[in-house]
Design a protein around this motif. Structure first.
Motif, PDB file in Angstrom:
ATOM      1  N   ARG A  54       1.760   0.970  19.374  1.00 45.08           N
ATOM      2  CA  ARG A  54       1.512   1.681  18.125  1.00 45.08           C
ATOM      3  C   ARG A  54       2.713   1.415  17.212  1.00 45.08           C
ATOM      4  O   ARG A  54       3.860   1.433  17.663  1.00 45.08           O
ATOM      5  N   LEU A  55       2.435   1.150  15.946  1.00 44.06           N
ATOM      6  CA  LEU A  55       3.497   0.810  14.998  1.00 44.06           C
ATOM      7  C   LEU A  55       3.721   1.949  14.001  1.00 44.06           C
ATOM      8  O   LEU A  55       2.776   2.511  13.466  1.00 44.06           O
ATOM      9  N   VAL A  56       5.010   2.276  13.788  1.00 42.32           N
ATOM     10  CA  VAL A  56       5.383   3.150  12.681  1.00 42.32           C
ATOM     11  C   VAL A  56       6.255   2.290  11.775  1.00 42.32           C
ATOM     12  O   VAL A  56       7.236   1.693  12.236  1.00 42.32           O
ATOM     13  N   ALA A  57       5.873   2.155  10.490  1.00 41.20           N
ATOM     14  CA  ALA A  57       6.614   1.263   9.596  1.00 41.20           C
ATOM     15  C   ALA A  57       7.075   2.022   8.361  1.00 41.20           C
ATOM     16  O   ALA A  57       6.315   2.775   7.763  1.00 41.20           O
ATOM     17  N   LEU A  58       8.359   1.806   7.992  1.00 38.42           N
ATOM     18  CA  LEU A  58       8.966   2.527   6.874  1.00 38.42           C
ATOM     19  C   LEU A  58       9.294   1.567   5.747  1.00 38.42           C
ATOM     20  O   LEU A  58       9.717   0.432   5.998  1.00 38.42           O
ATOM     21  N   ASP A  59       9.110   2.008   4.517  1.00 34.37           N
ATOM     22  CA  ASP A  59       9.644   1.275   3.368  1.00 34.37           C
ATOM     23  C   ASP A  59       9.831   2.236   2.216  1.00 34.37           C
ATOM     24  O   ASP A  59       9.050   3.163   2.059  1.00 34.37           O
ATOM     25  N   ARG A  60      10.889   1.987   1.434  1.00 35.30           N
ATOM     26  CA  ARG A  60      11.140   2.866   0.280  1.00 35.30           C
ATOM     27  C   ARG A  60      10.418   2.349  -0.964  1.00 35.30           C
ATOM     28  O   ARG A  60      10.418   2.995  -1.991  1.00 35.30           O
ATOM     29  N   ASP A  61       9.817   1.151  -0.852  1.00 37.60           N
ATOM     30  CA  ASP A  61       9.184   0.503  -1.999  1.00 37.60           C
ATOM     31  C   ASP A  61       7.669   0.703  -1.944  1.00 37.60           C
ATOM     32  O   ASP A  61       7.003   0.212  -1.040  1.00 37.60           O
ATOM     33  N   LYS A  62       7.145   1.442  -2.921  1.00 38.54           N
ATOM     34  CA  LYS A  62       5.715   1.792  -2.878  1.00 38.54           C
ATOM     35  C   LYS A  62       4.806   0.571  -3.000  1.00 38.54           C
ATOM     36  O   LYS A  62       3.725   0.525  -2.428  1.00 38.54           O
ATOM     37  N   GLU A  63       5.263  -0.428  -3.765  1.00 29.73           N
ATOM     38  CA  GLU A  63       4.451  -1.641  -3.924  1.00 29.73           C
ATOM     39  C   GLU A  63       4.366  -2.396  -2.590  1.00 29.73           C
ATOM     40  O   GLU A  63       3.314  -2.908  -2.207  1.00 29.73           O
ATOM     41  N   ALA A  64       5.480  -2.430  -1.859  1.00 33.54           N
ATOM     42  CA  ALA A  64       5.478  -3.074  -0.537  1.00 33.54           C
ATOM     43  C   ALA A  64       4.512  -2.346   0.400  1.00 33.54           C
ATOM     44  O   ALA A  64       3.752  -2.977   1.148  1.00 33.54           O
ATOM     45  N   LEU A  65       4.517  -1.014   0.362  1.00 31.06           N
ATOM     46  CA  LEU A  65       3.613  -0.234   1.223  1.00 31.06           C
ATOM     47  C   LEU A  65       2.155  -0.522   0.883  1.00 31.06           C
ATOM     48  O   LEU A  65       1.315  -0.644   1.770  1.00 31.06           O
ATOM     49  N   ARG A  66       1.873  -0.677  -0.422  1.00 32.60           N
ATOM     50  CA  ARG A  66       0.481  -0.937  -0.828  1.00 32.60           C
ATOM     51  C   ARG A  66       0.020  -2.302  -0.309  1.00 32.60           C
ATOM     52  O   ARG A  66      -1.043  -2.430   0.310  1.00 32.60           O
ATOM     53  N   LEU A  67       0.858  -3.331  -0.524  1.00 33.92           N
ATOM     54  CA  LEU A  67       0.479  -4.689  -0.097  1.00 33.92           C
ATOM     55  C   LEU A  67       0.381  -4.791   1.427  1.00 33.92           C
ATOM     56  O   LEU A  67      -0.534  -5.390   1.967  1.00 33.92           O
ATOM     57  N   SER A  68       1.344  -4.176   2.122  1.00 37.40           N
ATOM     58  CA  SER A  68       1.322  -4.216   3.591  1.00 37.40           C
ATOM     59  C   SER A  68       0.144  -3.434   4.140  1.00 37.40           C
ATOM     60  O   SER A  68      -0.421  -3.795   5.170  1.00 37.40           O
ATOM     61  N   GLY A  69      -0.194  -2.352   3.449  1.00 37.21           N
ATOM     62  CA  GLY A  69      -1.342  -1.541   3.873  1.00 37.21           C
ATOM     63  C   GLY A  69      -2.607  -2.391   3.921  1.00 37.21           C
ATOM     64  O   GLY A  69      -3.403  -2.302   4.864  1.00 37.21           O
ATOM     65  N   GLU A  70      -2.778  -3.265   2.907  1.00 44.26           N
ATOM     66  CA  GLU A  70      -3.950  -4.166   2.894  1.00 44.26           C
ATOM     67  C   GLU A  70      -3.853  -5.149   4.055  1.00 44.26           C
ATOM     68  O   GLU A  70      -4.830  -5.412   4.757  1.00 44.26           O
ATOM     69  N   ARG A  71      -2.674  -5.675   4.267  1.00 45.24           N
ATOM     70  CA  ARG A  71      -2.481  -6.693   5.298  1.00 45.24           C
ATOM     71  C   ARG A  71      -2.709  -6.125   6.706  1.00 45.24           C
ATOM     72  O   ARG A  71      -3.241  -6.791   7.589  1.00 45.24           O
ATOM     73  N   LEU A  72      -2.280  -4.874   6.926  1.00 40.93           N
ATOM     74  CA  LEU A  72      -2.355  -4.288   8.268  1.00 40.93           C
ATOM     75  C   LEU A  72      -3.624  -3.454   8.481  1.00 40.93           C
ATOM     76  O   LEU A  72      -3.831  -2.912   9.570  1.00 40.93           O
ATOM     77  N   ALA A  73      -4.472  -3.380   7.444  1.00 42.03           N
ATOM     78  CA  ALA A  73      -5.704  -2.576   7.545  1.00 42.03           C
ATOM     79  C   ALA A  73      -6.554  -2.922   8.780  1.00 42.03           C
ATOM     80  O   ALA A  73      -7.096  -2.015   9.422  1.00 42.03           O
ATOM     81  N   PRO A  74      -6.652  -4.212   9.172  1.00 42.47           N
ATOM     82  CA  PRO A  74      -7.474  -4.526  10.351  1.00 42.47           C
ATOM     83  C   PRO A  74      -7.014  -3.820  11.640  1.00 42.47           C
ATOM     84  O   PRO A  74      -7.782  -3.692  12.589  1.00 42.47           O
ATOM     85  N   TYR A  75      -5.761  -3.371  11.672  1.00 44.77           N
ATOM     86  CA  TYR A  75      -5.246  -2.723  12.893  1.00 44.77           C
ATOM     87  C   TYR A  75      -5.534  -1.224  12.927  1.00 44.77           C
ATOM     88  O   TYR A  75      -5.167  -0.535  13.882  1.00 44.77           O
ATOM     89  N   GLY A  76      -6.170  -0.718  11.853  1.00 42.50           N
ATOM     90  CA  GLY A  76      -6.616   0.672  11.841  1.00 42.50           C
ATOM     91  C   GLY A  76      -5.500   1.654  12.133  1.00 42.50           C
ATOM     92  O   GLY A  76      -4.377   1.515  11.634  1.00 42.50           O
ATOM     93  N   ASP A  77      -5.799   2.639  13.013  1.00 44.11           N
ATOM     94  CA  ASP A  77      -4.820   3.716  13.216  1.00 44.11           C
ATOM     95  C   ASP A  77      -3.697   3.332  14.172  1.00 44.11           C
ATOM     96  O   ASP A  77      -2.862   4.165  14.508  1.00 44.11           O
ATOM     97  N   ARG A  78      -3.633   2.072  14.598  1.00 44.74           N
ATOM     98  CA  ARG A  78      -2.467   1.635  15.377  1.00 44.74           C
ATOM     99  C   ARG A  78      -1.228   1.537  14.477  1.00 44.74           C
ATOM    100  O   ARG A  78      -0.102   1.506  14.974  1.00 44.74           O
ATOM    101  N   ALA A  79      -1.446   1.449  13.160  1.00 43.17           N
ATOM    102  CA  ALA A  79      -0.317   1.311  12.229  1.00 43.17           C
ATOM    103  C   ALA A  79      -0.206   2.541  11.343  1.00 43.17           C
ATOM    104  O   ALA A  79      -1.171   2.930  10.700  1.00 43.17           O
TER     105      ALA A  79
END
Length: 321
Positions: A54-79
């Motif tokens: 299970r992954l917990v990922a931190l970032d202070r940059d909201k744009e990075a969180l938005r883009l990564s959210g799209e990229r990691l969406a296939p992993y569902g609630d593991r991220a």
């Protein structure tokens, strides 16, 4: 577009360092924390390489969180992606009800996205507003630092965070120019630095503005202060057997990581004890001999990997209460 331009640094080596802790089977899935999510390259690789993690990922940059959210969406609630600075790791884990984790990864410095987005002002190669905040919702930008800090403070920042030998020359030029007109864009600062440096200094180490930009970025984001709290907190959050890998990009970061790891791997007993009690035994085992560097092949493929330094450690015992 964001996927193709972002090449995670020393990716396979980071995975290899963390693997023994993330492949171990237990009653609960192993938790790995990516303290610097960025565009999610390392995070995606961690989820793919360790299917039970299970992954917990931190970032202070909201744009990075938005883009990564799209990229990691296939992993569902593991991220689980969290808007936080990495020294807030203890609070984040507490909120998520995670007592200890099996792996922690830091990839310090500026993310590819921040360097590539022209309007953020991180890169000295293109003209942009002098901002440099990783979280654009809080704090003051680089222009305000340049325009308002006393000269002595600016000299200190350039020396301490940029290791800039010509700090005094650059700062006198900045102070002279800011009185005529406040700084707002990066091109004017780059030009001023070029004009104020002696010829010999211009011939060494790439763009002469590089060190000043690094120093401003560290100051604006409080990077070293945050890191001083974040690395010990991350070590603290590791379960016994858990592993931490840290990628640094300049000597100040690397020195700080080295000190925390060395302190954790040291025996703290008073000299002369015939047997060292448990509470003085090392809490960490170093997994890298010094700092590991990227291979020549990797640097040829990804120039941003060139300054990278990787250190790893394993938690080998609990804190004594």
């Amino acid at each position: 577009m964001s996927q193709t331009r972002h090449v995670p640094v020393m990716l396979q080596r980071c995975l290899d360092l963390l693997a023994p802790a993330l492949e171990a089977s237990g009653p609960q899935p192993p938790v790995v924390v990516d303290c610097t999510l960025g565009l999610g390259g390392h995070s995606e690789a961690l989820l793919a390489a360790f299917p039970t993690a299970r992954l917990v990922a931190l970032d202070r940059d909201k744009e990075a969180l938005r883009l990564s959210g799209e990229r990691l969406a296939p992993y569902g609630d593991r991220a689980t992606l969290v808007h936080a600075v990495y020294d807030e790791l203890p609070e984040v884990l507490d909120r998520l009800g995670i007592p200890k984790v099996q792996g922690v990864l830091f990839d310090l410095g500026v993310s590819s996205m921040q360097l590539d987005e022209a309007d953020r002002g991180f890169a000295y190669a293109q003209d942009a507003p002098l901002d440099m905040r990783m979280d654009q919702t809080t704090g003051i930008g680089a222009a305000e630092v340049l325009n308002t800090y006393p000269p002595g403070e600016l000299v200190r920042i350039l020396r301490a965070y940029g290791e800039e030998k010509q700090a005094k020359r650059i700062v006198s030029a900045v102070v002279r120019e800011r009185e005529k007109e406040p700084f707002s864009n990066s091109a004017r600062l780059v030009e001023l630095i070029r004009d104020s440096l002696p010829q010999a200094a211009k011939r060494t180490g790439g763009n002469p503005a590089k060190r000043t930009f690094q120093a401003l970025r560290i100051e604006v984001n409080g990077e070293l202060t945050v890191l001083e709290r974040a690395v010990p907190a991350a070590v603290q959050s590791l379960a016994v057997g858990g592993r931490i890998a840290v990628l640094s990009y300049h000597s100040l970061e690397d020195r700080l990581v080295k000190q925390v790891f060395a302190a954790g791997a040291a025996n703290t007993a008073p000299p002369g004890l015939p047997v060292v009690p448990e509470r003085y035994q090392p809490r960490l085992k170093l997994l890298t001999r010094g700092a590991e560097l990227p291979t020549e092949e990797e640097v040829a493929e990804n120039r941003r990997a060139a300054p990278a330094r990787l250190r790893g450690a394993q938690r080998i015992r609990e804190e004594e209460r």
